[in-house]
Write a protein that holds these residues in place. Structure first.
Motif, PDB file in Angstrom:
ATOM      1  N   GLN A  40      19.912  35.269  10.677  1.00  0.00           N
ATOM      2  CA  GLN A  40      20.737  34.160  11.151  1.00  0.00           C
ATOM      3  C   GLN A  40      20.215  33.667  12.501  1.00  0.00           C
ATOM      4  OE1 GLN A  40      22.718  31.345  11.216  1.00  0.00           O
ATOM      5  NE2 GLN A  40      24.001  32.537   9.821  1.00  0.00           N
ATOM      6  N   HIS A  41      20.003  32.360  12.632  1.00  0.00           N
ATOM      7  CA  HIS A  41      19.534  31.783  13.893  1.00  0.00           C
ATOM      8  C   HIS A  41      20.617  31.006  14.627  1.00  0.00           C
ATOM      9  CE1 HIS A  41      15.296  32.868  13.327  1.00  0.00           C
ATOM     10  NE2 HIS A  41      15.529  32.653  12.032  1.00  0.00           N
ATOM     11  N   ASN A  42      21.781  30.801  14.022  1.00  0.00           N
ATOM     12  CA  ASN A  42      22.887  30.133  14.704  1.00  0.00           C
ATOM     13  C   ASN A  42      23.444  31.103  15.745  1.00  0.00           C
ATOM     14  OD1 ASN A  42      25.582  29.365  15.423  1.00  0.00           O
ATOM     15  ND2 ASN A  42      25.691  28.076  13.612  1.00  0.00           N
TER      16      ASN A  42
ATOM     17  N   ASP B 114      26.188  31.273  17.228  1.00  0.00           N
ATOM     18  CA  ASP B 114      27.616  31.559  17.102  1.00  0.00           C
ATOM     19  C   ASP B 114      27.943  32.505  15.951  1.00  0.00           C
ATOM     20  OD1 ASP B 114      28.335  29.914  19.260  1.00  0.00           O
ATOM     21  OD2 ASP B 114      28.369  28.141  17.969  1.00  0.00           O
TER      22      ASP B 114
ATOM     23  N   THR C   2      25.498  17.889  10.203  1.00  0.00           N
ATOM     24  CA  THR C   2      24.711  19.109  10.343  1.00  0.00           C
ATOM     25  C   THR C   2      23.401  18.978   9.579  1.00  0.00           C
ATOM     26  OG1 THR C   2      25.606  20.259   8.405  1.00  0.00           O
ATOM     27  CG2 THR C   2      26.801  20.537  10.491  1.00  0.00           C
TER      28      THR C   2
ATOM     29  N   ASP D   1      20.997  21.892   8.045  1.00  0.00           N
ATOM     30  CA  ASP D   1      20.836  23.326   7.797  1.00  0.00           C
ATOM     31  C   ASP D   1      19.525  23.549   7.064  1.00  0.00           C
ATOM     32  OD1 ASP D   1      23.563  24.971   8.277  1.00  0.00           O
ATOM     33  OD2 ASP D   1      23.990  22.897   7.749  1.00  0.00           O
TER      34      ASP D   1
ATOM     35  N   HIS E 261      18.383  31.462   7.846  1.00  0.00           N
ATOM     36  CA  HIS E 261      19.122  30.217   8.076  1.00  0.00           C
ATOM     37  C   HIS E 261      18.980  29.739   9.519  1.00  0.00           C
ATOM     38  CE1 HIS E 261      22.921  28.208   9.435  1.00  0.00           C
ATOM     39  NE2 HIS E 261      22.596  27.423   8.425  1.00  0.00           N
ATOM     40  N   TRP E 262      18.722  28.424   9.665  1.00  0.00           N
ATOM     41  CA  TRP E 262      18.740  27.730  10.949  1.00  0.00           C
ATOM     42  C   TRP E 262      19.658  26.528  10.781  1.00  0.00           C
ATOM     43  CZ3 TRP E 262      14.485  29.156   8.227  1.00  0.00           C
ATOM     44  CH2 TRP E 262      13.534  29.970   8.838  1.00  0.00           C
ATOM     45  N   ASP E 263      20.266  26.068  11.879  1.00  0.00           N
ATOM     46  CA  ASP E 263      21.046  24.835  11.786  1.00  0.00           C
ATOM     47  C   ASP E 263      21.125  24.119  13.121  1.00  0.00           C
ATOM     48  OD1 ASP E 263      22.864  26.472  13.128  1.00  0.00           O
ATOM     49  OD2 ASP E 263      24.514  26.093  11.780  1.00  0.00           O
TER      50      ASP E 263
END
Length: 126
Positions: free
Chosen positions: A37-39, A41, A93, A95, A108-110
């Motif tokens: 995960q790159h988000n 949050d 967004t 994604d 995942h990046w967003d």
């Protein structure tokens, strides 16, 4: 159906299922052995993803998402979405999902941007 089309459909199904409140099933159906995960949050791994989307379902049950476009190349799928949150708070967004050789999502990046109330042009952000 081509591999690229299948990846696009799976990315949309995964995100839609999680967004609508069933992230555990989404992970079970569409995620591979790892989930990077790159988000900032959201915690890394599947449990971080599940926890985040379960919390969003509880805190914002009336939110909605529209998938504007999906683009795939190689092992990546990009989704462009329009999200509407309570009080007509709207976001766009982008994604990006990376798939493994088994066709499962593993990264995942967003990027997210709130739609402003005024604009210098008449074009939508979607």
């Amino acid at each position: 159906m081509s591999k690229t089309e299948t990846m696009k459909e799976n990315a949309i199904a995964f995100y839609k299922m999680a967004y609508q409140g069933n992230p555990r099933e989404a992970v079970s159906l569409y995620v591979g052995d790892e989930y990077i995960q790159h988000n900032p949050d959201v915690e890394n791994g599947t449990e971080g993803f599940i926890s985040y989307f379960e919390r969003m379902k509880t805190e914002y049950p009336e939110k909605s998402i529209n998938f504007v476009r999906a683009i795939a190349e190689g092992d990546l799928v990009s989704l462009h979405t329009h999200q509407i949150w309570p009080d007509d708070d709207q976001y766009i967004t982008m994604d990006f999902f990376r798939f493994d050789t088994n066709g499962k999502i593993v990264e995942h990046w967003d990027a997210i941007q709130q739609i402003p109330k005024t604009s210098a042009n008449l074009n939508t952000m979607y």
